[in-house]
Each structure stands twice: as C-alpha cells, then as structure tokens.
Design a protein around this motif. Sequence first.
Motif, PDB file in Angstrom:
ATOM      1  N   TYR A   1      41.939  -7.999  -8.222  1.00 40.00           N
ATOM      2  CA  TYR A   1      41.807  -8.148  -6.776  1.00 40.00           C
ATOM      3  C   TYR A   1      40.399  -7.767  -6.314  1.00 40.00           C
ATOM      4  O   TYR A   1      39.809  -8.436  -5.451  1.00 40.00           O
ATOM      5  CB  TYR A   1      42.835  -7.270  -6.061  1.00 40.00           C
ATOM      6  N   ALA A   2      39.841  -6.694  -6.914  1.00 40.30           N
ATOM      7  CA  ALA A   2      38.493  -6.267  -6.552  1.00 40.30           C
ATOM      8  C   ALA A   2      37.478  -7.339  -6.918  1.00 40.30           C
ATOM      9  O   ALA A   2      36.550  -7.630  -6.159  1.00 40.30           O
ATOM     10  CB  ALA A   2      38.161  -4.956  -7.248  1.00 40.30           C
ATOM     11  N   GLN A   3      37.673  -7.963  -8.092  1.00 41.68           N
ATOM     12  CA  GLN A   3      36.759  -9.028  -8.510  1.00 41.68           C
ATOM     13  C   GLN A   3      36.856 -10.234  -7.572  1.00 41.68           C
ATOM     14  O   GLN A   3      35.852 -10.839  -7.213  1.00 41.68           O
ATOM     15  CB  GLN A   3      37.078  -9.452  -9.946  1.00 41.68           C
ATOM     16  N   GLN A   4      38.085 -10.561  -7.160  1.00 43.70           N
ATOM     17  CA  GLN A   4      38.277 -11.674  -6.232  1.00 43.70           C
ATOM     18  C   GLN A   4      37.610 -11.381  -4.890  1.00 43.70           C
ATOM     19  O   GLN A   4      36.999 -12.266  -4.284  1.00 43.70           O
ATOM     20  CB  GLN A   4      39.769 -11.921  -6.033  1.00 43.70           C
ATOM     21  N   SER A   5      37.705 -10.132  -4.442  1.00 40.13           N
ATOM     22  CA  SER A   5      37.075  -9.754  -3.174  1.00 40.13           C
ATOM     23  C   SER A   5      35.561  -9.875  -3.262  1.00 40.13           C
ATOM     24  O   SER A   5      34.901 -10.320  -2.313  1.00 40.13           O
ATOM     25  CB  SER A   5      37.472  -8.319  -2.808  1.00 40.13           C
ATOM     26  N   GLN A   6      35.001  -9.474  -4.418  1.00 45.57           N
ATOM     27  CA  GLN A   6      33.562  -9.581  -4.593  1.00 45.57           C
ATOM     28  C   GLN A   6      33.121 -11.043  -4.599  1.00 45.57           C
ATOM     29  O   GLN A   6      32.100 -11.397  -4.004  1.00 45.57           O
ATOM     30  CB  GLN A   6      33.157  -8.897  -5.897  1.00 45.57           C
ATOM     31  N   THR A   7      33.914 -11.886  -5.263  1.00 48.89           N
ATOM     32  CA  THR A   7      33.589 -13.315  -5.298  1.00 48.89           C
ATOM     33  C   THR A   7      33.628 -13.912  -3.904  1.00 48.89           C
ATOM     34  O   THR A   7      32.772 -14.717  -3.526  1.00 48.89           O
ATOM     35  CB  THR A   7      34.564 -14.064  -6.217  1.00 48.89           C
ATOM     36  N   GLN A   8      34.639 -13.518  -3.128  1.00 52.66           N
ATOM     37  CA  GLN A   8      34.763 -14.012  -1.766  1.00 52.66           C
ATOM     38  C   GLN A   8      33.581 -13.569  -0.913  1.00 52.66           C
ATOM     39  O   GLN A   8      33.047 -14.338  -0.101  1.00 52.66           O
ATOM     40  CB  GLN A   8      36.069 -13.517  -1.140  1.00 52.66           C
ATOM     41  N   SER A   9      33.125 -12.332  -1.117  1.00 50.87           N
ATOM     42  CA  SER A   9      31.974 -11.826  -0.374  1.00 50.87           C
ATOM     43  C   SER A   9      30.718 -12.615  -0.714  1.00 50.87           C
ATOM     44  O   SER A   9      29.911 -12.937   0.167  1.00 50.87           O
ATOM     45  CB  SER A   9      31.766 -10.340  -0.686  1.00 50.87           C
TER      46      SER A   9
END
Length: 239
Positions: free
Chosen positions: A216-224
């Motif tokens: 989830y943290a990686q997905q959030s970083q990608t979205q950012s």
Amino acid sequence: MRITKPHSLPPPVTIKKTFDANAEKLKAKGIFKMIEPNILPSAFQVQGLNGTSRPFIKSVYNAKLGQVIGPERVGDHYIVAIVTEVNEKGTQSAAKARLMVEPMLRNHKKAELLIKKIGTAATLEAAAAALGGKPIEIADSIRLTNTTTSAISSEPKVIGASFNAANKGKVSQPIEGTSGVYVIRVDNVSATVVADANVAEQRKSKYQQAKMMAAYAQQSQTQSLMEVADIKDNRRKFY
C-alpha cells in the motif's frame, strides 16, 4: 446572398428544467429519476443501476454539460441521462467540498458547546446533570482492539483514553468523539491471559499484514509521483 445561421442550443439550465419536468411526468408509469454525483472515468458500473455498461460511462465523459444521453441499455434497462455537473482536474470547488466539510464543522461546533456546558465536572453525575440528566453507562471489558461495547465501539479517542493511567479512579476531561462528547472514569485496568496462543500463526499473520502495508505504501508513492508528473491517462477512451 442568404446566410442561414444554425439554431443555437438552449442553455444547460433550461435543458435540465425540461428534463426534470419530463421525469416528473414519468413517475406515474413507474419510471423514476436517480442521481449519481460521482462517476469515475474508468468505471464499469453506475451505483444504483443493475448491470455494467462501459459504453454508457464513455458516453457520459464524451458529453458536455447539460447534454442529454441515451437512451442506452444498461443491464436490463434503458437509461436516459443528463450531465448536470463537470468536475475539472485540480482543487475541488468550495461548493462541492462544503458537502463533506460542513457536517464535520457543525459537529465540532456542537462539541465545543457541550464541553463548555460540562466545564470542570468532578464527578460523572455532575457531568450528566450538566448535559440535562444524560444516563451514565457502564462499559465492561474494554479492549484496545476489537472493542465490542456498543457505546464506544466506534470511538477510538474514548477507547484510547480508557487505557490512560491518568484517568484511573477519576473523571477525565471531556472527549470530543465522532458521535458525541464523552466523560469517562476508569475503575480498573487489567491484563487478560491469551489461552492457547499459536505463535507461528500470529507471526504469519503479522508478516502478511506487513506485506500488505508495504504494498500500500508503494502504491501511495507511485500515485504521488503520478500526480506531480505530467501524465495523461487516456485508457478510458479506448476501453
């Protein structure tokens, strides 16, 4: 030489009034109007409609403000729709944000007034009397996680305050919760024995939770990164 000008379309407000008037007439035939305030460009289904229809959602995004769409088949029904709002990318408008923010601000203001009424009550009885004789409830066997006590099951601030050693044996300061203002007194704090603890299963469960949080943290970083980059996602136009 004669020049024929094309007829101009009526403004969106006029079209919507006509659409609403026609929808009102159809109620007698069992045909009702529904409103969907937020249709995502990549969605396959509109909330409240049985069945999926990607072509219908693409038609919505290809339409302009005030344009009527349809009739188009969605599941077992034919839908006639009108575009009543177009949200552009960027900062949300104050009018739209108000729908979400206003209830929270209103509840916060109510909580401030209730906290002022309670004041520095030294007992639960005094706090209850200040609120017009509210009944005092007893919550037994509160746990830090998976609390099932109905009175505070959705109040994380109250549950956290219950494990604060400073509140043991005396009345707490008023606590602003999600659905009210609470004053608590902790009578006892104890530890429970975990019977038949399966350490291997707990370790496995914790490992799976850590993996999910990392993903989830990686997905959030990608979205950012996508938000700060100049990327145009046009998949909705083709699929």
